[in-house]
Design an enzyme around this catalytic site. Structure first.
Site, PDB file in Angstrom:
ATOM      1  N   PHE A  21     -15.620  16.660  43.116  1.00 40.14           N
ATOM      2  CA  PHE A  21     -14.496  17.114  42.290  1.00 40.14           C
ATOM      3  C   PHE A  21     -14.073  16.049  41.273  1.00 40.14           C
ATOM      4  CE2 PHE A  21     -13.656  19.525  46.259  1.00 40.14           C
ATOM      5  CZ  PHE A  21     -13.471  20.795  45.745  1.00 40.14           C
TER       6      PHE A  21
ATOM      7  N   SER B  14     -16.804  24.688  35.343  1.00 35.01           N
ATOM      8  CA  SER B  14     -15.630  25.344  34.756  1.00 35.01           C
ATOM      9  C   SER B  14     -16.047  26.507  33.865  1.00 35.01           C
ATOM     10  CB  SER B  14     -14.887  24.311  33.916  1.00 35.01           C
ATOM     11  OG  SER B  14     -13.902  24.927  33.124  1.00 35.01           O
TER      12      SER B  14
ATOM     13  N   TYR C 176     -14.190  17.386  27.043  1.00 32.45           N
ATOM     14  CA  TYR C 176     -14.124  17.722  28.475  1.00 32.45           C
ATOM     15  C   TYR C 176     -15.138  18.816  28.815  1.00 32.45           C
ATOM     16  CZ  TYR C 176     -12.747  20.178  32.687  1.00 32.45           C
ATOM     17  OH  TYR C 176     -12.792  20.807  33.909  1.00 32.45           O
TER      18      TYR C 176
ATOM     19  N   LYS D 282     -18.790  18.992  31.279  1.00 32.79           N
ATOM     20  CA  LYS D 282     -19.204  19.951  32.314  1.00 32.79           C
ATOM     21  C   LYS D 282     -20.592  20.515  31.989  1.00 32.79           C
ATOM     22  CE  LYS D 282     -15.699  19.492  34.985  1.00 32.79           C
ATOM     23  NZ  LYS D 282     -15.846  18.755  36.241  1.00 32.79           N
TER      24      LYS D 282
HETATM   25  P1  NAD Z   1      -7.285  16.584  39.832  1.00 34.37           P
HETATM   26  O1  NAD Z   1      -7.099  15.649  38.708  1.00 34.37           O
HETATM   27  O2  NAD Z   1      -6.096  17.072  40.564  1.00 34.37           O
HETATM   28  O3  NAD Z   1      -8.290  15.941  40.901  1.00 34.37           O
HETATM   29  C1  NAD Z   1      -9.334  15.078  40.535  1.00 34.37           C
HETATM   30  C2  NAD Z   1      -9.268  13.858  41.427  1.00 34.37           C
HETATM   31  O4  NAD Z   1     -10.349  12.977  41.113  1.00 34.37           O
HETATM   32  C3  NAD Z   1      -7.977  13.069  41.257  1.00 34.37           C
HETATM   33  O5  NAD Z   1      -7.388  12.849  42.523  1.00 34.37           O
HETATM   34  C4  NAD Z   1      -8.416  11.753  40.602  1.00 34.37           C
HETATM   35  O6  NAD Z   1      -7.632  10.670  41.025  1.00 34.37           O
HETATM   36  C5  NAD Z   1      -9.864  11.653  41.062  1.00 34.37           C
HETATM   37  N1  NAD Z   1     -10.754  10.911  40.168  1.00 34.37           N
HETATM   38  C6  NAD Z   1     -10.940  11.112  38.842  1.00 34.37           C
HETATM   39  N2  NAD Z   1     -11.868  10.255  38.378  1.00 34.37           N
HETATM   40  C7  NAD Z   1     -12.272   9.498  39.426  1.00 34.37           C
HETATM   41  C8  NAD Z   1     -13.221   8.437  39.573  1.00 34.37           C
HETATM   42  N3  NAD Z   1     -13.905   7.957  38.543  1.00 34.37           N
HETATM   43  N4  NAD Z   1     -13.386   7.895  40.804  1.00 34.37           N
HETATM   44  C9  NAD Z   1     -12.683   8.358  41.876  1.00 34.37           C
HETATM   45  N5  NAD Z   1     -11.782   9.349  41.789  1.00 34.37           N
HETATM   46  C10 NAD Z   1     -11.583   9.920  40.574  1.00 34.37           C
HETATM   47  O7  NAD Z   1      -8.146  17.813  39.274  1.00 34.37           O
HETATM   48  P2  NAD Z   1      -8.424  19.233  39.939  1.00 34.37           P
HETATM   49  O8  NAD Z   1      -7.645  20.243  39.223  1.00 34.37           O
HETATM   50  O9  NAD Z   1      -8.367  19.140  41.398  1.00 34.37           O
HETATM   51  O10 NAD Z   1      -9.946  19.422  39.474  1.00 34.37           O
HETATM   52  C11 NAD Z   1     -11.027  19.080  40.316  1.00 34.37           C
HETATM   53  C12 NAD Z   1     -12.336  19.355  39.590  1.00 34.37           C
HETATM   54  O11 NAD Z   1     -12.371  20.732  39.210  1.00 34.37           O
HETATM   55  C13 NAD Z   1     -12.525  18.555  38.307  1.00 34.37           C
HETATM   56  O12 NAD Z   1     -13.897  18.214  38.222  1.00 34.37           O
HETATM   57  C14 NAD Z   1     -12.145  19.529  37.212  1.00 34.37           C
HETATM   58  O13 NAD Z   1     -12.791  19.235  36.022  1.00 34.37           O
HETATM   59  C15 NAD Z   1     -12.650  20.830  37.815  1.00 34.37           C
HETATM   60  N6  NAD Z   1     -11.960  22.013  37.286  1.00 34.37           N
HETATM   61  C16 NAD Z   1     -10.593  22.078  37.347  1.00 34.37           C
HETATM   62  C17 NAD Z   1      -9.939  23.192  36.845  1.00 34.37           C
HETATM   63  C18 NAD Z   1      -8.437  23.267  36.838  1.00 34.37           C
HETATM   64  O14 NAD Z   1      -7.884  24.029  36.038  1.00 34.37           O
HETATM   65  N7  NAD Z   1      -7.723  22.543  37.696  1.00 34.37           N
HETATM   66  C19 NAD Z   1     -10.680  24.255  36.303  1.00 34.37           C
HETATM   67  C20 NAD Z   1     -12.068  24.159  36.277  1.00 34.37           C
HETATM   68  C21 NAD Z   1     -12.703  23.026  36.770  1.00 34.37           C
HETATM   69  C1  WQD Z   2      -3.450  29.318  30.224  1.00 33.07           C
HETATM   70  C2  WQD Z   2      -2.824  30.204  29.171  1.00 33.07           C
HETATM   71  C3  WQD Z   2      -2.313  29.101  27.078  1.00 33.07           C
HETATM   72  C4  WQD Z   2       0.718  26.424  28.684  1.00 33.07           C
HETATM   73  C5  WQD Z   2      -7.645  25.134  31.090  1.00 33.07           C
HETATM   74  C6  WQD Z   2      -8.885  24.484  30.580  1.00 33.07           C
HETATM   75  C7  WQD Z   2     -10.097  25.087  31.254  1.00 33.07           C
HETATM   76  C8  WQD Z   2      -9.940  25.050  32.764  1.00 33.07           C
HETATM   77  C9  WQD Z   2      -8.682  25.714  33.180  1.00 33.07           C
HETATM   78  C10 WQD Z   2     -10.788  22.981  33.584  1.00 33.07           C
HETATM   79  C11 WQD Z   2      -3.383  29.964  27.778  1.00 33.07           C
HETATM   80  C12 WQD Z   2      -1.056  29.563  27.768  1.00 33.07           C
HETATM   81  C13 WQD Z   2      -0.255  27.398  28.563  1.00 33.07           C
HETATM   82  C14 WQD Z   2       1.982  26.628  28.044  1.00 33.07           C
HETATM   83  C15 WQD Z   2       1.199  28.771  27.251  1.00 33.07           C
HETATM   84  N1  WQD Z   2      -9.850  23.720  33.246  1.00 33.07           N
HETATM   85  N2  WQD Z   2      -0.020  28.531  27.862  1.00 33.07           N
HETATM   86  N3  WQD Z   2       2.172  27.800  27.368  1.00 33.07           N
HETATM   87  O1  WQD Z   2      -6.312  26.560  28.663  1.00 33.07           O
HETATM   88  O2  WQD Z   2      -6.875  28.654  29.990  1.00 33.07           O
HETATM   89  O3  WQD Z   2      -7.707  26.494  30.727  1.00 33.07           O
HETATM   90  O4  WQD Z   2      -7.568  25.078  32.517  1.00 33.07           O
HETATM   91  O5  WQD Z   2     -11.962  23.169  33.555  1.00 33.07           O
HETATM   92  O6  WQD Z   2     -11.174  24.348  30.850  1.00 33.07           O
HETATM   93  O7  WQD Z   2      -8.964  24.686  29.189  1.00 33.07           O
HETATM   94  O8  WQD Z   2      -5.328  26.956  30.973  1.00 33.07           O
HETATM   95  O9  WQD Z   2      -3.098  26.829  31.994  1.00 33.07           O
HETATM   96  O10 WQD Z   2      -3.543  25.494  29.887  1.00 33.07           O
HETATM   97  O11 WQD Z   2      -3.390  27.974  29.748  1.00 33.07           O
HETATM   98  O12 WQD Z   2       1.430  29.792  26.632  1.00 33.07           O
HETATM   99  O13 WQD Z   2       2.871  25.794  28.099  1.00 33.07           O
HETATM  100  O14 WQD Z   2      -1.422  29.896  29.083  1.00 33.07           O
HETATM  101  O15 WQD Z   2      -2.248  29.321  25.708  1.00 33.07           O
HETATM  102  O16 WQD Z   2      -3.448  31.195  27.142  1.00 33.07           O
HETATM  103  P1  WQD Z   2      -6.550  27.199  29.944  1.00 33.07           P
HETATM  104  P2  WQD Z   2      -3.787  26.717  30.695  1.00 33.07           P
END
Ligand code: NAD
Ligand code: WQD
Length: 344
Positions: A83, A127, A152, A156
């Protein structure tokens, strides 16, 4: 004997919920996290839920010496769930090198050590961002990967390619990349949840912080999109449902049931929901008013995207179980619990 799973980034939002599900299923978990975007007290929350404190080592996975030492010490790891990464789209535009370094170097260090220690199984956090604005909705795993619209997103795409290339060179290694749509909500215990540092970028934490009075009002980014109510549409997936998918993926790897050595799955609900629908559903399920105003579009936002979840449903035998109402309520309960603890 219990099988051991390395969860990188296991103190973070999705990682911590996955650690709980892994422990509930009897796996032995070791977490590596450098706490760059998380706080150590999350481990207390996990321990309260499961009764087991996960093993934890704090270091940066970009440090190749520390990463190698760690893997030498933990030779019994059967699966890595990776993650750890930076995830803020806007920040990645401002600081691209920081994102490429953190997300790619850490991955390469892990893969190098997995190869060295002959660890065969990887689950990787990808993602829906890899699809950009898809031509067809719902989006399937076969949709073309377009040019990423942020550094970002590019990390991915490149990460998936790096994993794929390595797997092509080594028959022993297998990986599943899970492409998450929009993870939201918190554990039903309200002991762990999303903990954005500073002003939230994501919609649901912004809503809960507005409802609790930490933010004055939510800005809804645009009501002039080609959608029924004019606001953007996304596929919001409950974080516990998402966490459970990781356990299913891990079991598929351990049981050697993958059809190819590198597989990708969309993890979403299959349902598109607009920003205004999220606000309304939040208000209905929590009884809390959300002050909001409509403002201009946010740069880089795609208009609409939601998942075709059929492949994950059929192949993994996994589907989402929690409703949007209960998911938004869980986010609200977490916000309230977190604030009451802070004010104690
Ligand atoms: P998060 O930031 O809450 O968790 C990531 C964790 O990784 C954190 O605790 C951070 O301290 C740790 N970390 C980052 N870089 C590090 C490094 N170099 N060494 C050790 N630890 C490190 O994020 P999350 O929302 O839990 O996301 C987890 C994964 O899922 C990420 O790869 C993110 O890109 C992916 N992802 C998240 C979302 C989302 O919307 N939350 C959506 C799609 C994909
Ligand atoms: C959701 C919707 C905004 C905040 C992101 C990353 C994506 C993935 C998931 C990691 C959008 C709207 C948001 C606000 C708003 N992450 N919005 N007011 O942009 O769909 O996706 O997280 O991989 O890569 O881009 O998520 O929660 O930022 O936005 O109106 O204050 O809410 O425009 O339509 P997003 P989000």
């Amino acid at each position: 004997m219990k099988q051991k799973v390395l969860v990188t980034g296991g103190v973070g939002y999705i990682g911590s919920h996955t650690v709980v599900e892994l422990q509930n299923e009897g796996y032995d978990v070791v977490i590596v996290d450098n706490l760059s975007n998380s706080v150590i007290s999350v481990l207390d929350g996990i321990t309260k839920i499961t009764g087991i404190r996960p093993e934890f080592e704090q270091f940066d996975l970009c440090d190749s010496v520390k990463t190698t030492n760690f893997f030498q010490k933990h030779k019994e790891i059967a699966v890595v769930i990776h993650f750890a990464a930076f995830k803020a789209v806007g920040e990645s535009v401002q600081k691209p090198l920081m994102y490429y370094q953190n997300n790619l170097i850490s991955l390469m260090n892990i893969l190098e050590n997995m190869k060295r220690q002959q660890i065969q199984n990887l689950v990787f956090s990808s993602s829906c961002t890899v699809y950009g604005q898809p031509d067809e909705l719902p989006v399937t795993e076969k949709a073309p990967i377009k040019k990423a619209n942020s550094p970002y997103g590019n990390t991915k795409q490149i990460s998936e390619e790096i994993i794929y290339d390595l797997i092509c060179s080594d028959d022993n290694l297998k990986a599943i990349a899970l492409r998450y749509f929009n993870p939201i909500g918190a554990h039903e215990s309200a002991l762990i949840g999303e903990l954005p540092i500073g002003t939230p970028n994501n919609l649901v934490p912004y809503i809960t912080q507005t409802a609790i009075g930490k933010r004055k009002e939510l800005s809804v980014f645009g009501n002039d999109y080609h959608t029924p109510d004019g606001s953007c549409i996304r596929d919001y997936i409950n974080v516990v449902d998402l966490a459970k998918a990781h356990v299913v993926a891990l079991k598929r790897l351990l049981a050697k049931k993958t059809k190819q050595n590198f597989e990708t799955f969309n993890l979403g609900t299959g349902i598109g929901v607009s920003v205004l629908e999220i606000v309304n559903t939040f208000e209905k399920s929590t009884g809390q008013k959300v002050n909001y105003k409509i403002v201009g579009r946010r740069d880089g936002d795609v208009e609409k995207v939601w998942s075709d979840s059929k492949y994950a449903n059929d192949e993994l035998g996994w589907k989402t179980e929690r409703s949007l109402e209960e998911t938004l309520l869980s986010a609200w309960n977490w916000e309230k619990q977190y604030n009451s603890k802070k004010n104690e």
